[in-house]
Design a protein around this motif. Structure first.
Motif, mmCIF file in Angstrom:
data_model
loop_
_atom_site.group_PDB
_atom_site.id
_atom_site.type_symbol
_atom_site.label_atom_id
_atom_site.label_comp_id
_atom_site.label_asym_id
_atom_site.label_seq_id
_atom_site.Cartn_x
_atom_site.Cartn_y
_atom_site.Cartn_z
ATOM 1 N N THR A 30 43.698 24.334 55.218
ATOM 2 C CA THR A 30 42.855 24.122 54.045
ATOM 3 C C THR A 30 42.441 25.454 53.451
ATOM 4 N N LEU A 31 42.098 25.419 52.176
ATOM 5 C CA LEU A 31 41.626 26.611 51.477
ATOM 6 C C LEU A 31 40.715 26.177 50.337
ATOM 7 N N SER A 32 39.463 26.616 50.368
ATOM 8 C CA SER A 32 38.504 26.368 49.297
ATOM 9 C C SER A 32 37.716 27.641 49.047
ATOM 10 N N ALA A 33 37.332 27.855 47.803
ATOM 11 C CA ALA A 33 36.531 29.021 47.454
ATOM 12 C C ALA A 33 35.142 28.896 48.074
ATOM 13 N N THR A 34 34.552 30.048 48.416
ATOM 14 C CA THR A 34 33.218 30.068 49.020
ATOM 15 C C THR A 34 32.218 30.866 48.199
ATOM 16 N N GLY A 35 32.704 31.729 47.292
ATOM 17 C CA GLY A 35 31.821 32.608 46.550
ATOM 18 C C GLY A 35 31.494 33.883 47.278
ATOM 19 N N SER A 36 31.928 34.000 48.536
ATOM 20 C CA SER A 36 31.662 35.194 49.334
ATOM 21 C C SER A 36 32.934 36.016 49.496
ATOM 22 N N GLY A 37 32.782 37.362 49.513
ATOM 23 C CA GLY A 37 33.931 38.231 49.686
ATOM 24 C C GLY A 37 34.877 38.152 48.505
ATOM 25 N N THR A 38 36.093 38.687 48.674
ATOM 26 C CA THR A 38 37.088 38.634 47.609
ATOM 27 C C THR A 38 37.974 37.414 47.779
ATOM 28 N N ALA A 39 38.508 36.929 46.687
ATOM 29 C CA ALA A 39 39.392 35.769 46.732
ATOM 30 C C ALA A 39 40.650 36.074 47.542
ATOM 31 N N TYR A 40 41.203 37.292 47.372
ATOM 32 C CA TYR A 40 42.411 37.658 48.113
ATOM 33 C C TYR A 40 42.166 37.602 49.622
ATOM 34 N N ASP A 41 41.028 38.138 50.079
ATOM 35 C CA ASP A 41 40.738 38.121 51.511
ATOM 36 C C ASP A 41 40.636 36.693 52.027
ATOM 37 N N LEU A 42 40.005 35.819 51.251
ATOM 38 C CA LEU A 42 39.862 34.423 51.649
ATOM 39 C C LEU A 42 41.219 33.732 51.697
ATOM 40 N N ILE A 43 42.045 33.989 50.697
ATOM 41 C CA ILE A 43 43.387 33.409 50.648
ATOM 42 C C ILE A 43 44.216 33.868 51.843
ATOM 43 N N ASP A 44 44.180 35.177 52.117
ATOM 44 C CA ASP A 44 44.947 35.726 53.249
ATOM 45 C C ASP A 44 44.446 35.174 54.581
ATOM 46 N N ALA A 45 43.116 35.075 54.726
ATOM 47 C CA ALA A 45 42.535 34.619 55.987
ATOM 48 C C ALA A 45 42.919 33.186 56.320
ATOM 49 N N ASN A 46 43.262 32.395 55.316
ATOM 50 C CA ASN A 46 43.646 31.000 55.540
ATOM 51 C C ASN A 46 45.155 30.809 55.616
ATOM 52 N N GLY A 47 45.892 31.909 55.691
ATOM 53 C CA GLY A 47 47.331 31.826 55.937
ATOM 54 C C GLY A 47 48.208 31.739 54.709
ATOM 55 N N PHE A 48 47.633 31.916 53.511
ATOM 56 C CA PHE A 48 48.405 31.872 52.284
ATOM 57 C C PHE A 48 48.835 33.294 51.897
ATOM 58 N N GLY A 49 50.068 33.420 51.432
ATOM 59 C CA GLY A 49 50.491 34.668 50.821
ATOM 60 C C GLY A 49 50.212 34.622 49.328
ATOM 61 N N ASN A 50 50.381 35.757 48.634
ATOM 62 C CA ASN A 50 50.223 35.726 47.182
ATOM 63 C C ASN A 50 51.204 36.668 46.507
ATOM 64 N N GLU A 51 51.596 36.287 45.316
ATOM 65 C CA GLU A 51 52.474 37.090 44.462
ATOM 66 C C GLU A 51 51.709 37.362 43.172
ATOM 67 N N ASN A 52 51.305 38.611 42.978
ATOM 68 C CA ASN A 52 50.415 38.916 41.866
ATOM 69 C C ASN A 52 50.961 40.047 41.001
ATOM 70 N N PRO A 53 50.407 40.197 39.779
ATOM 71 C CA PRO A 53 50.842 41.257 38.864
ATOM 72 C C PRO A 53 49.941 42.492 38.913
ATOM 73 N N ASP A 54 49.195 42.659 40.031
ATOM 74 C CA ASP A 54 48.226 43.753 40.107
ATOM 75 C C ASP A 54 48.878 45.125 39.916
ATOM 76 N N CYS A 55 50.125 45.285 40.381
ATOM 77 C CA CYS A 55 50.783 46.587 40.258
ATOM 78 C C CYS A 55 51.041 46.941 38.793
ATOM 79 N N LYS A 56 51.270 45.935 37.961
ATOM 80 C CA LYS A 56 51.513 46.147 36.542
ATOM 81 C C LYS A 56 50.215 46.312 35.772
ATOM 82 N N HIS A 57 49.174 45.608 36.200
ATOM 83 C CA HIS A 57 47.921 45.543 35.441
ATOM 84 C C HIS A 57 46.751 45.886 36.371
ATOM 85 N N PRO A 58 46.729 47.085 36.954
ATOM 86 C CA PRO A 58 45.689 47.409 37.945
ATOM 87 C C PRO A 58 44.295 47.533 37.352
ATOM 88 N N SER A 59 44.183 47.838 36.061
ATOM 89 C CA SER A 59 42.864 48.034 35.466
ATOM 90 C C SER A 59 42.034 46.759 35.462
#
Length: 560
Positions: A30-59
């Motif tokens: 399961t994975l639900s938002a908590t409002g605590s910490g960063t979303a990426y950390d929460l996503i990673d902690a629950n076993g989900f990977g992510n594919e993001n455009p942060d390298c292109k749009h770091p600002s």
């Protein structure tokens, strides 16, 4: 003796095997938002990977964030997708991708090998002004890993057109067997609404595969799309396993705009659909009422201070704090709503106004919503000279990100609750920018004709035994108490549980932001007590929220 010990071993092993055969292991991810910490950390902690455009749009920072949602009454994930600034992981410039997924680092429940059946349930919400790509826009995919893993096996795909559609698309990969679009529905009923998605499928080759999907609007339980097929290809040659992907993956085209798509409450299992139960139905989600503005107009200072723009420029609402050197350029927007029709317990209230920056040089502009006690002004007569005063502190603040028009939300739940409790039948607000801008912020008025200002109010559902998600106002009988109340720096919270249950006890400020988690774990039945240390918090009204056994119990706290 050796024979006796061996016999005992055989007997014990046999009993264990019988027990395991009768009670198979059950698990879910399961994975639900908590409002605590960063979303990426929460996503990673629950076993989900992510594919993001942060390298292109770091600002911009992380392209998944968390925000409190008044309709669901909790934090949710916000997936940000920028039409031009993002790309596909710095590898493909012709498309943008922000997805979370199962994969090599995920739990086994998210890796579906051949012959396994998987069950998914989650919630998503497309913005009311969402624009699909004319090429492709996927918000969900079932993808193979290894082998013939090019195109996804299944997608949920909003599609451009007149009218816009949402499609379920099947692809068997190389060779024959692809069914293409197997089901479609108009996209309009999905926009601006939370939808619960349920998927069940069997990862098997040829005609042995199965797939079913149901998309249900949460507000009224209406089934917006359903499809099932008990004989289709759900496996790719050479694949190791299938896995899910959620997010926003779309081909770039000129019609696109920056989007914010909301997701929450992901549940994945290979055991049983009962491990990912639905939260829709039984009237337990409450009622959502959308109110249109009764009066709306903007005012302007200086030489325009006597002009009633609600008459001369009724189709527009404007806010601005002018930089030094720009005379006669300050603007504020006023809105009034009639809440006399609202009955019952208010559990959420959101002011929604559609707007954007006028100048591309202005970005991330804070706009405060202030309470106005005088509700008798009219749009045809209000001017800068006679405007009613707003409160000194904002009820809530929203950040206008860019020149793409979209709805911005202000959480004003506590204010609406207090106004209803006082017996008031109208509420009024003034929008004010929190910083100087070179250009104006432009907002839709009720005369614009579309995407007009709204006040969305959520009412508690009728409590019924056995339902989930019920919001119950705290009373002495509910067992949720605070002493003292009002309090200064610390108080004692006590509550009673009717049976053992996973329990969460949290505190939220007037803007719906979680400021403390007092309890989060499995507790026994009976009375429990905990301390709320709040010396670091400012004076004001806070909401104590107890969640257990599918119930939500709230109580107001006043810090002096």
């Amino acid at each position: 003796m050796k024979l006796l010990h061996f016999a005992r071993f055989i007997t014990t092993a046999t009993v264990l095997l019988l027990l395991l055969s009768k009670a198979p292991l059950q698990a879910q991810v399961t994975l639900s938002a908590t409002g605590s910490g960063t979303a990426y950390d929460l996503i990673d902690a629950n076993g989900f990977g992510n594919e993001n455009p942060d390298c292109k749009h770091p600002s911009f920072g992380p392209h998944v964030t968390q925000a409190f949602d008044n309709t669901l009454g909790k934090y949710v994930f916000v997936f940000h997708s920028h039409a031009t600034a993002d790309d596909d992981r710095c590898t493909n410039e012709d498309r943008v991708r922000m997805e979370i997924k199962g994969g090599s680092g995920s739990p086994a429940e998210m890796q579906h090998t051949q012959g396994q059946t998987a069950y998914y349930r989650w919630k998503f919400k497309l913005d009311a002004g969402f624009i699909p790509s004319s090429r492709f826009t996927h918000i969900f995919q079932i993808k193979a890993i290894d082998g013939d893993d090019g195109a996804p096996l299944m997608t949920i795909t909003p599609r451009a057109g007149n009218p816009q559609k949402i499609q379920i698309i099947h692809s068997s990969g190389e060779g024959s067997g692809s069914l293409g679009t197997v089901k479609e529905a108009d996209l309009a009923p999905f926009k601006g609404n939370w939808v619960e998605a349920y998927v069940k499928y069997k990862s098997s080759d040829g005609s042995a595969g199965t797939f079913e999907i149901t998309l249900t609007r949460i507000s009224d339980g209406a089934v917006l799309l359903s499809y099932s097929n008990n004989s289709l290809d759900m496996w790719r040659d050479g694949a190791s396993y299938n896995r899910p992907k959620w997010g926003v993956y779309r081909g770039k085209d000129a019609a696109l705009r920056d989007e914010q798509v909301l997701f929450n409450d992901f549940c994945i299992t290979e055991s049983s659909a009962s491990l990912c139960p639905s939260s829709v139905g039984g009237g337990n989600t409450g009622t959502t009422v959308n109110l249109n503005a009764q009066q709306d107009a903007y005012v302007r200072d200086g030489t325009n201070a006597g002009t009633a723009f609600g008459s001369t420029d009724a189709a527009n609402l404007v806010t601005k704090v002018a930089p030094s050197g720009q005379a006669n350029n300050n603007r504020e927007t006023y809105l009034t709503f009639d809440i006399s029709s609202i009955t019952g317990t208010v559990t959420g209230a959101t002011l929604k106004v559609n707007g954007h920056t006028e100048s591309s040089s202005d970005a991330n502009v804070g706009v405060g919503a202030y309470a106005v006690s005088n509700t008798s002004w009219t749009e045809s007569t209000i001017t800068w000279n006679n405007k009613p005063a707003g409160a000194t502190s904002a009820l809530a603040t929203a950040t206008v990100t860019d020149a793409t028009a979209r709805y911005y939300n202000w959480n004003i739940t506590s204010y609406i609750q207090s106004e209803k409790a006082a017996g008031h039948t109208k509420v009024s607000f003034v929008l004010k920018n929190q910083q100087e801008t070179s250009g104006r912020l432009l907002w839709n008025s009720k005369e614009t004709g579309s995407n007009a200002p709204q006040l969305t109010i959520t009412l508690a559902a009728t409590a019924r035994q056995g339902t989930t998600g019920i919001t119950i106002p705290a009373t002495a009988a509910s067992g949720l108490n605070s002493f003292p109340n009002p309090f200064r720096d610390n108080n004692t919270i006590s509550f009673t549980l009717e049976k053992p249950a996973h329990t969460n006890l949290s505190v939220y400020d007037i803007n719906g932001k979680q400021v403390a988690v007092l309890v989060n774990g499995i507790l026994t039945a009976g009375t429990h007590q905990t301390q709320f240390a709040a010396s670091h918090l400012s004076a004001g009204v806070y909401t104590l929220k107890l969640t257990y056994d599918g119930k939500i119990i709230t109580k107001k706290l006043l810090k002096e």
